[in-house]
Design an enzyme around this catalytic site. Sequence first.
Site, PDB file in Angstrom:
ATOM      1  N   ARG A  33      54.531  74.945   3.581  1.00 22.18           N
ATOM      2  CA  ARG A  33      55.660  74.531   2.609  1.00 22.18           C
ATOM      3  C   ARG A  33      55.745  73.035   2.893  1.00 22.18           C
ATOM      4  NH1 ARG A  33      61.445  76.558   4.469  1.00 22.18           N
ATOM      5  NH2 ARG A  33      60.857  77.157   6.523  1.00 22.18           N
TER       6      ARG A  33
ATOM      7  N   ARG B 101      56.213  80.417   4.584  1.00 20.82           N
ATOM      8  CA  ARG B 101      57.310  79.846   5.335  1.00 20.82           C
ATOM      9  C   ARG B 101      57.102  79.376   6.792  1.00 20.82           C
ATOM     10  NH1 ARG B 101      61.671  83.405   8.161  1.00 20.82           N
ATOM     11  NH2 ARG B 101      63.079  81.867   8.944  1.00 20.82           N
TER      12      ARG B 101
ATOM     13  N   ASP C  39      64.344  87.953   5.732  1.00 20.04           N
ATOM     14  CA  ASP C  39      64.845  88.384   4.535  1.00 20.04           C
ATOM     15  C   ASP C  39      64.675  89.617   3.843  1.00 20.04           C
ATOM     16  OD1 ASP C  39      66.712  86.305   4.197  1.00 20.04           O
ATOM     17  OD2 ASP C  39      65.748  85.106   2.887  1.00 20.04           O
TER      18      ASP C  39
ATOM     19  N   SER D 173      64.474  74.752   1.145  1.00 19.21           N
ATOM     20  CA  SER D 173      63.489  75.645   1.714  1.00 19.21           C
ATOM     21  C   SER D 173      62.142  75.238   1.244  1.00 19.21           C
ATOM     22  CB  SER D 173      63.781  77.105   1.029  1.00 19.21           C
ATOM     23  OG  SER D 173      64.981  77.685   1.716  1.00 19.21           O
TER      24      SER D 173
ATOM     25  N   GLU E 256      65.566  81.183 -12.808  1.00 19.63           N
ATOM     26  CA  GLU E 256      64.239  80.903 -12.838  1.00 19.63           C
ATOM     27  C   GLU E 256      63.416  80.916 -14.064  1.00 19.63           C
ATOM     28  OE1 GLU E 256      65.792  83.202 -11.077  1.00 19.63           O
ATOM     29  OE2 GLU E 256      65.722  82.113  -8.970  1.00 19.63           O
TER      30      GLU E 256
ATOM     31  N   PHE F  94      60.390  84.809  -7.053  1.00 21.83           N
ATOM     32  CA  PHE F  94      60.935  84.275  -8.184  1.00 21.83           C
ATOM     33  C   PHE F  94      60.276  83.057  -8.989  1.00 21.83           C
ATOM     34  CE2 PHE F  94      64.101  84.661  -4.628  1.00 21.83           C
ATOM     35  CZ  PHE F  94      64.472  86.014  -4.627  1.00 21.83           C
TER      36      PHE F  94
ATOM     37  N   HIS G 282      57.317  81.149   0.688  1.00 25.82           N
ATOM     38  CA  HIS G 282      57.677  82.257   0.973  1.00 25.82           C
ATOM     39  C   HIS G 282      57.056  83.177   0.595  1.00 25.82           C
ATOM     40  CE1 HIS G 282      60.679  79.478   2.368  1.00 25.82           C
ATOM     41  NE2 HIS G 282      61.464  79.960   3.023  1.00 25.82           N
TER      42      HIS G 282
HETATM   43  C1  LIG Z   1      66.727  85.636  -8.213  1.00 28.80           C
HETATM   44  C2  LIG Z   1      67.083  84.852  -6.880  1.00 28.80           C
HETATM   45  N1  LIG Z   1      66.826  83.529  -6.881  1.00 28.80           N
HETATM   46  C3  LIG Z   1      67.118  82.754  -6.040  1.00 28.80           C
HETATM   47  C4  LIG Z   1      67.573  83.667  -4.772  1.00 28.80           C
HETATM   48  C5  LIG Z   1      67.662  82.694  -3.415  1.00 28.80           C
HETATM   49  N2  LIG Z   1      69.049  82.683  -3.081  1.00 28.80           N
HETATM   50  C6  LIG Z   1      69.646  83.761  -2.281  1.00 28.80           C
HETATM   51  S1  LIG Z   1      71.232  83.481  -2.067  1.00 28.80           S
HETATM   52  C7  LIG Z   1      71.415  82.275  -3.208  1.00 28.80           C
HETATM   53  C8  LIG Z   1      72.604  81.440  -3.687  1.00 28.80           C
HETATM   54  C9  LIG Z   1      73.551  82.258  -4.032  1.00 28.80           C
HETATM   55  O1  LIG Z   1      74.688  81.474  -4.350  1.00 28.80           O
HETATM   56  P1  LIG Z   1      76.207  82.544  -4.224  1.00 28.80           P
HETATM   57  O2  LIG Z   1      75.766  83.433  -5.357  1.00 28.80           O
HETATM   58  O3  LIG Z   1      77.289  81.794  -4.908  1.00 28.80           O
HETATM   59  O4  LIG Z   1      76.456  83.132  -3.186  1.00 28.80           O
HETATM   60  P2  LIG Z   1      76.893  82.591  -1.908  1.00 28.80           P
HETATM   61  O5  LIG Z   1      76.081  81.399  -1.521  1.00 28.80           O
HETATM   62  O6  LIG Z   1      78.329  82.002  -2.336  1.00 28.80           O
HETATM   63  O7  LIG Z   1      76.945  83.424  -0.840  1.00 28.80           O
HETATM   64  C10 LIG Z   1      70.026  82.071  -3.691  1.00 28.80           C
HETATM   65  C11 LIG Z   1      69.699  80.707  -4.809  1.00 28.80           C
HETATM   66  C12 LIG Z   1      67.598  85.007  -4.682  1.00 28.80           C
HETATM   67  N3  LIG Z   1      68.063  85.539  -3.737  1.00 28.80           N
HETATM   68  N4  LIG Z   1      67.314  85.552  -5.984  1.00 28.80           N
END
Ligand SMILES: Cc1ncc(C[n+]2csc(CCOP(=O)(O)OP(=O)(O)O)c2C)c(N)n1
Lengths: 317, 317, 323, 323
Positions: free
Chosen positions: A13, A170, A120, A40, A61, A86, A112
């Site tokens: 990456r 990754r 994860d 990332s 997405e 995604f 990833h």
């Molecule tokens: C469909 C999808 N897109 C991207 C991600 C990567 N991802 C994991 S957590 C996150 C941020 C989530 O933000 P929030 O819901 O506010 O949770 P917090 O950071 O406050 O715990 C992302 C983008 C994912 N898990 N699933």
Amino acid sequence: MKEYKNTGSKDTRSGFGAGLTELGKTNENVVALCADLTGSLKMDEFKENHPERFFQVGIAEANMIGMAAGMTIGGKIPFTGTFANFSTGRVYDQIRQSVAYSGKNVKICASHAGVTLGEDGATHQILEDIGLMKMLPGMTVINTCDFNQTKAATLAIAEHDGPVYLRFGRPKVANFTPEDQKFEIGKAVKLYEGRDVTIIATGHLVWEAIQAAVELNEKGISAEVIDIHTIKPLDEEAIITSAKKTGAVVTAEEHNFLGGLGESVARTLAENHPTPQEFVATQDTFGESGTPAQLMDKYGLNSAAIIKATEKVLKRK
Amino acid sequence: MKEYKNTGSKDTRSGFGAGLTELGKTNENVVALCADLTGSLKMDEFKENHPERFFQVGIAEANMIGMAAGMTIGGKIPFTGTFANFSTGRVYDQIRQSVAYSGKNVKICASHAGVTLGEDGATHQILEDIGLMKMLPGMTVINTCDFNQTKAATLAIAEHDGPVYLRFGRPKVANFTPEDQKFEIGKAVKLYEGRDVTIIATGHLVWEAIQAAVELNEKGISAEVIDIHTIKPLDEEAIITSAKKTGAVVTAEEHNFLGGLGESVARTLAENHPTPQEFVATQDTFGESGTPAQLMDKYGLNSAAIIKATEKVLKRK
Amino acid sequence: MEVQLSLKTVSIFDKKLITGHRLLCQSFLKTYFCGNKTTQFKMPDINELQDFVTQVRRDILRQVHKVNSGHPGGSLGCAEFFSVLYQEVMDHNTNFDMDGKDEDLFFLSNGHISPVFYSVLARSGYFPVEELNTFRLIDSRLQGHPTTHEGLPGIRIASGSLGQGMSVALGAAQAKKLNNDKHIVYTLHGDGELQEGQNWEAIMYAAGNKVDNVISTVDLNGQQIDGSTETVLPLGNLKEKFEAFGWDVLEIEDGNDLKQVIDGLKEAKSRTGKGKPVCILMNTVMGNGVDFMMHTHAWHGKAPNDEQLETGLSQNPETLGDY
Amino acid sequence: MEVQLSLKTVSIFDKKLITGHRLLCQSFLKTYFCGNKTTQFKMPDINELQDFVTQVRRDILRQVHKVNSGHPGGSLGCAEFFSVLYQEVMDHNTNFDMDGKDEDLFFLSNGHISPVFYSVLARSGYFPVEELNTFRLIDSRLQGHPTTHEGLPGIRIASGSLGQGMSVALGAAQAKKLNNDKHIVYTLHGDGELQEGQNWEAIMYAAGNKVDNVISTVDLNGQQIDGSTETVLPLGNLKEKFEAFGWDVLEIEDGNDLKQVIDGLKEAKSRTGKGKPVCILMNTVMGNGVDFMMHTHAWHGKAPNDEQLETGLSQNPETLGDY
Ligand SMILES: Cc1ncc(C[n+]2csc(CCOP(=O)(O)OP(=O)(O)O)c2C)c(N)n1
Ligand SMILES: Cc1ncc(C[n+]2csc(CCOP(=O)(O)OP(=O)(O)O)c2C)c(N)n1
Ligand SMILES: [Mg+2]
Ligand SMILES: [Mg+2]
């Protein structure tokens, strides 16, 4: 036997990030979109250098893919970045209609991929994305093996007119392809000439294939090793020629054995030169949490697995 | 040669509708969900008989899949209905996480698969859905060939515990399998014994394979015809046994030749008994508007194409 | 009288058009000078436009009838909108170029109403009107749903799978900003279509990123395939929804009234460039102009038979010449 | 004093628990009778609960630190919510059965905050607390994101890919209605997660179909991966959005205040069964309880090093016994 040297482990990456940074400087039509995974995806540098050409779309997405398609109208060359799951499964229909069928010049860049995503776990470890993307007419599908190749591919796809799926990963892995390589889309790279078996590997499995070939050589088995960075369009000629010579094939990919590179090779050979083949790939299971190395080991995605598959296919010749 | 009689052309989706209607009466755990295509999916009767067990979710396929997964918690057996594209590509990640990886007992029932969807054109004609669904661990993938088989399959999948993708189509086609058939998931049906070539067909191509076998027989070519309604789990034994006998294989499906049944068969044979194979399928193109018959013709999805492929593969034996 | 701007996109110098647009051209040659590109609109001739709309309705019915397939209901309801957009509002270039720089763009998200889109594109000069004869036929450029795949001028994205158009439009709008192109991106969406979540991703993005060069119109006909939106899945108060999502919302009470559509689009245009994306909630009647098709979802995707066609055509007499 | 209902889900008869819950069990044996299922809550002992929360925070830090991976920030911010939900509010059965008939259900949509979920499940009696030691290790039931795939009691759906949980919950809620089961389905969502369109499909469905046995809580911590939600993609006024979508919305001003969380959930519960789905907008502080992790997205998905762990643990002294 030629020695391929690891010039220092790096993540693929970061190769993408380096390529994108360079593109930012050399091609003003390049724009980048990200769905809340800028770090990332190693897109920070592009973002810092060209804030006006960087589009943060949030965790959406589908919207990202549609927007990328729309940006091509107006002459932009959009690079989208998020995790491989995604980037593909989440947005398959959006890619299908707004990008592939519409013939838009969008570069879908996916990090990833595979089990080496690690801790994860399965919801994030897509093992079907090569299959998903290869079924779309007009899509170019690339899975690079190291930092240098990923950087070279990133530069190359900007020059290619049409939708591209670029898959990388990754973890830090060996960096062994030349820094100054020219990346030819659709052209297999022969790493070793061999007589007894053809090992066709992609992505993180290429380095494993090299290790396997070295070991096999010590056992007196001459393996031809092909780095097949482009899964579509597939370099069928390289595959057929080699299979005719060796009479035995092992494919190796960080992907389900259903639907991926292995099946593309099997299909090519069934149509042209039926050949015994073994599949180093995940065996139709989901992944799980663990370190990349543990998972490569548990799911049979390493040089040991390639050697085993080779020994098996040789018996079937 | 055994004669398979068309007892009257019917659409496979009506077979699904009939099966669902019956299930509504016999299994009170069966619930149905639809995304604004109740008529097209032939779910009206179930809806009328059991309004409380019918869930109209509107044009929101992702939500439909998630809801279906949730309904299994509480003991329901949800059948979702929409077009094949919106049943798979549109919701791949939802199926992946909430259904397949979560091991939920959801039946994803998909009409209007393939080019025989007709005039609506390429955005609706998915030719990748078999590939999409077969790559998901734990998913059962079924593509039925006529009304009777579709009805039988619909009843059978309600008894099967686990996620299922059931694929059927729009146009009226010959109805020729027995009305009282028992549908065995994962078990290939041999329609003709033969010596020279194995024709493995699924869905709308099965009837075409029968026609081809009859014509080939007149030309002195003995074709074994296998109706492979279940693409996953694949009846590998039936395929290998037949390929060993005939030494030549033709696969026939209303699907891209990349990623579908053809590649599953090629992979099975490469692993077990490499055999020359030809692929009757779309050749990595999108579909288009037209009548089902015109499109089957233009995209080489009929008995003539099967005969041509057979003649080609026989030369390669 | 400002004459320059009406029916502005039909170039009489385009040979392909001459036949198909005989009547149309005759009629405007009487009154107008036909410029190829213009930027403002003033005092359109409502009667001319009404004739255009009537002809478009005929085209819709005849396209769908010929192949016994396609979507007349939504198409008829949007005949006024498309006519006004392409004839009066948009600054566009019939000399089609995919990139569409320095012109307004339009994206049809609810691609199933292709018959009205094709008719208006053809009669605006994008391709010969005769080509409407090939609607949904094999090898045609006029696919069931609009597509770039066959190279039909006027189409910039494939649609058909619902819910994707606004995202595409936002991308195009952002590209315009990058290109310092002040033109506007228009979109159309079905009301049922708004049940797709991707729309709300785009709606949220547009407000959050101040994409204020977009005007998205919702065809509020209250119908979708399985019945009224109310019975299928109620959309609730869409004005409140869009406003809660940060859009500037205006309504067209009767989207089948030409004057209201013109005024609504003008008003919307005047609201662009002010930091908010603009939404038009346009009330229409599904199947408008063909009495037996009106106010019901039954004709969403069903073609009239011969007799029904005759009735429909008799209610919409030939104005600009059938193809 | 009503004692029956606090910490109600921990069965002291479950042998596996005895060790891990030594302190916990001792503490409540002093005061409480442990019933396995109850339906109302009254006067929870806030100090007991606070101890529970503190221990949960320790568990979160220790899980994530051990494997140098996982999501402490969101987990810490939701420690109060989970503790109240499983200890005070939900009528649930630790004798896990997937179907969950005749009990309340909970679905975690933002699956990345698994550390808090695992800790609370374990300490509520679903599985041995020692198993927290296996978090994110190969062959573990405690996967990086919660899953049914490994058979961990307490998990009814896999999550991790964001945006899917509400749909699943609605399905479960509809199944409950079919089964004449009056229990409630709870969900939790990240605020960033609401950028996913599927949520809005579900939100529209729930209102349109009067799914009034659902209480969905949004963890309004204002942070996501790339920064604050405000810089990444502003969510605007979520109350207005949910209300425009037909939900009954209530707010918890401080979701890290136990009393407010208890009151908020009680209030929400009282609003179920009235024809509208219920939403709680719960303001929390990401990384709450560990000073250097608070108010920043930096600790969304980063593990503390040894030293940082020590600091964090020192701010959250052992209460119920580490695993
Ligand atoms: C469909 C999808 N897109 C991207 C991600 C990567 N991802 C994991 S957590 C996150 C941020 C989530 O933000 P929030 O819901 O506010 O949770 P917090 O950071 O406050 O715990 C992302 C983008 C994912 N898990 N699933
Ligand atoms: C993603 C997707 N799901 C389902 C369909 C099938 N479909 C085509 S039109 C339509 C109804 C659309 O309703 P609306 O947007 O109100 O358009 P109208 O019927 O008013 O023309 C549906 C469900 C589709 N084309 N795309
Ligand atoms: Mg409508
Ligand atoms: Mg957050």
